[in-house]
Design a protein around this motif. Sequence first.
Motif, mmCIF file in Angstrom:
data_model
loop_
_atom_site.group_PDB
_atom_site.id
_atom_site.type_symbol
_atom_site.label_atom_id
_atom_site.label_comp_id
_atom_site.label_asym_id
_atom_site.label_seq_id
_atom_site.Cartn_x
_atom_site.Cartn_y
_atom_site.Cartn_z
ATOM 1 N N GLN A 108 0.825 -1.209 0.000
ATOM 2 C CA GLN A 108 0.000 0.000 0.000
ATOM 3 C C GLN A 108 0.860 1.260 0.000
ATOM 4 N N VAL A 109 1.972 1.217 0.722
ATOM 5 C CA VAL A 109 2.835 2.395 0.785
ATOM 6 C C VAL A 109 3.421 2.704 -0.594
ATOM 7 N N TRP A 111 1.913 2.184 -3.456
ATOM 8 C CA TRP A 111 0.826 2.820 -4.214
ATOM 9 C C TRP A 111 0.605 4.263 -3.769
ATOM 10 N N ASP A 112 0.651 4.508 -2.485
ATOM 11 C CA ASP A 112 0.450 5.870 -1.971
ATOM 12 C C ASP A 112 1.507 6.819 -2.532
ATOM 13 N N TYR A 113 2.751 6.369 -2.545
ATOM 14 C CA TYR A 113 3.820 7.212 -3.077
ATOM 15 C C TYR A 113 3.706 7.366 -4.590
ATOM 16 N N GLN A 115 0.999 7.517 -6.336
ATOM 17 C CA GLN A 115 -0.008 8.558 -6.555
ATOM 18 C C GLN A 115 0.563 9.943 -6.279
ATOM 19 N N SER A 116 1.250 10.082 -5.154
ATOM 20 C CA SER A 116 1.732 11.408 -4.760
ATOM 21 C C SER A 116 2.818 11.920 -5.708
ATOM 22 N N TRP A 177 -4.810 -2.060 -7.877
ATOM 23 C CA TRP A 177 -5.226 -0.720 -8.302
ATOM 24 C C TRP A 177 -5.363 -0.637 -9.822
#
Length: 723
Positions: A108-109, A111-113, A115-116, A177
Motif C-alpha cells: 500500500q505504501v 501505491w500511496d507514493y 499517486q503522490s 489498483w
Amino acid sequence: MSKTIIVSNRLPVRIAKENDEYQLKVSEGGLATGLGSIYKQGDNVWIGWAGLDVDKGDEAEITNKLKQENLCPVYLDPEEIQNYYEGFSNETLWPIFHYMSTYAQYEQVYWDYYQSVNEKFKKVVLEIAEPGDIIWIHDYQLLLLPQMIREALPNTTIGFFQHIPFPSYELFRLIPWRAELLNGMLGSDLIGFHTYDDVRHFTSSATRVLPIQTTANVIHKDDRNITIDAFPMGIDAKKFNDLTHTEAVLQEKEVYNQIIGDTKIILSIDRLDYSKGIIQRLLAFDKVLSENPDYIEKISMHMIVVPSRDNIPQYRDLRDDIDKLVGNINSRYRTPSWHPIHYFYRSFPIETLSGLYSRADICLVTPMRDGMNLVSKEYIASKTDETGVLILSEMAGASKELIEAIIVNPNNLGEMYRAIVQALEMPEEEKISRMKNLRETVMKFDINHWVKIFMDQLAAVKNHEKSRRAKHVNSDLRHQFKEALNSSKKRVFFLDYDGTLVNFKGNPLEAKPDAELYQIIDDLNKDEKNHIVIISGRKYETLGEWFGHLPIDLIAEHGAWKKFDGGVWKETPNLSDKWKQTVRPMLESYSDRTAGSFIEEKRFSLAWHYRKVEKGLGDLRANELISNMRYLTREKGLQLLPGNKVVEIKNSEINKGKAALAYVYGKGFDFIMAMGDDHTDEDIFESLPEKAITIKVGSSVSEAKFYLRSVDETRALLQHISS
C-alpha cells in the motif's frame, strides 16, 4: 504560440557534481536522441526527475542549468525514489508487465507514493502548460498522469507511450489498483504501444475492468474517444551506421581482431534483469559446445551484462547464477589459448559497443519478454558490411518487424540451440540477403520516423475528435434552424424516442409519452409542410399503442416495421428470426448471473437490458457479452448494437439509417432534421444527405453535426421550431 511538453520519469541528461559544481551529461539513449528534435526547439520543454537527491539549496542552480537546455526538473526525495520508483514502478508494475507475477509486491505504501509522485509531476506540468500545448507522457512510471492533467486541462492534447509490454488481462487483473491505472492512462487522446499485441491486451483489460465501450482500437469514455495504436520504436540508425567508420571504432575492431583472430563472436548485451533470458541463453550456448565439439576454439560468446538494481534479492540472485553458470561453462570447455565466454559485468562506451556490434558474427537477443528491444536494431544498423546473423526472441516487440532474423522461443532450449547452429553454418549469401533486408527496415523506420508518426497521429486524432464534437445547439443555431424551416416547402423530422423525446425508466414500459410530448407533436403537425417520423428500436405494438392514433409516421424495431399515412403495420420482407434459437440461450445466461437485467424480444431482434443493474456491473457484463457475441453475430449475419443500458442483436439488413434514407428517397424534402441519443442513431446521421440537420442528444461525440445535452433541451428546440 503552442509548445510541446515531454514528460518522462528521467530527464535525457545525467547530473553529476564535479569539483563542487553540477555538470550535465547528455544521455545516449534512443529516446533522448529521437525526442531531441522536439524538446530543443523553441519554447518546448522536457520534464523529468533530475536523477539524484539534491539539497534544497542547490535546486535553483540545477533548475537554471537545465532551463538553458529546455529541461525542467522534478525533485524527488529518497523516500519517494524508494517507494514510487524502486517500489511500485519496479516491484509492482515491472514484474506484472513482464509476466513475472511471482516477483510482484503489492504494498500500500508503494501505491500511496506512486499517486503522490504522479501528483508532483502534474503540478510541474501545470506550472508550464498553456492552452493549445501538446503534452507527451512516457512510460509506466507515470500511468496516472494523463488523467490528472485532463482533469485540470480538459481540452488539452495528451499523448501517452508505453515502452514496456502491456500484459494480458489475466496478469493485469492481479494489480489491486488496476482500475485507477487504466483510468489514468485513458486521460490521453492517443495511447501508443510497440506492438499490436499490447494494443489488444490493453483494450481487453480496459473493457473488462471499466464500464466503457470500444470500437476497433478506439475506446469511448466520458464523452471522449481515445485511440489505442501500435508504433514500433526505432533507433538513431544513422548514428550507429556512421559510428562504424570512425577512427575510434575502427581501432576497437582492430584490437578485437588481434586478440580473437578468426574466432566467430556470438554477442550478448543486456541490462541485468530476469526478463532478459540471460540464463537460458547460456544454457543454449552450453548445449552448442557439448554437442558440437568441433566448435571449441572456433566460437566464443562475448556477454555484457550492465549492472542494475543488484541490491534487490532477485537481481542479486540472478547475478550470482550468471556468475556460476559462466564459470561452470568456462571451466569445462576452456583451453590454454581460448575461453568460450568473455563475460563483463559493467557498461561500456558506445564506441566499444559499436566495435563489438560491427565485429560480431551473431547477435543473440532472446528476452523472455520485452517491449521492443533496441539492441537488436543497434546491431543491424552497425553491420555496414551486411554480414552477421540476428537471433531474436519472438517475445521481443522487434520480432514483429525484423522478420528476416532467426526467430526463436526463448523457453525452448532445443530451438535456441538449433538457431545458433543454423547461424554458424549459414551460407554467406543467405546472411547478406537477410541482413540487407533487416538494414532497410531499421534504417527506414528509425527513431525520427517513430517520433513523426506518433506526433502526426496525435494531431490527427485530436483534429478528428474536435470535428466530431458537434456544436451545441445555442440560441444562434436555433434561430438558424428556424430560418431554414421557414424558407422550406417540405420538411421531415426523424425523432428517436427513448433518451431523445423521453428520459429512460427502469422499466421501459413506464417511459410513456406525457401530455407535453403529445402537445409538441401536435404543434409540429399543425403545419401541413411538416412530416413527423418517430423512428425507434421499440416494439411496433408499443409504438402503435402510444402513437398509432396520431397523423404521424412510425418506424419500429430499427426499421423492421413501418406504419405510414395512417395505414397498417408492414414488416420488412425476407427477414428470418431463426437465429434467436442460438442467441437467446446466451443472453439468458447473462440475465441469470446479472440481477436486474432482462431480455426483451422483438420480431427480428433480441435486447438485453441492464438499466436496473448495479452501476458499473451492468457495463462490465455488457462489454463481456459484446466480446463473446462478436464472432457469433458476424457468422450469422447479425448486428450487435450497444445502446444506452442495452445491448441489442438484430438482423444486419435492418438499421435506422437504411429506413430513414428509404423514407426520404424521391420525396423532395428540402428540410431534414434527425435527432437521436445512442449508437443506433449514428446510422441515421451517416446516411442522410449532407444538408440534413443531425442532432445527437446527451453526447457531443457523434457523427451528428450538432448536439443537445438532454431530453429537456430536445423538447425546448422542437417547441421553438413549432412556435
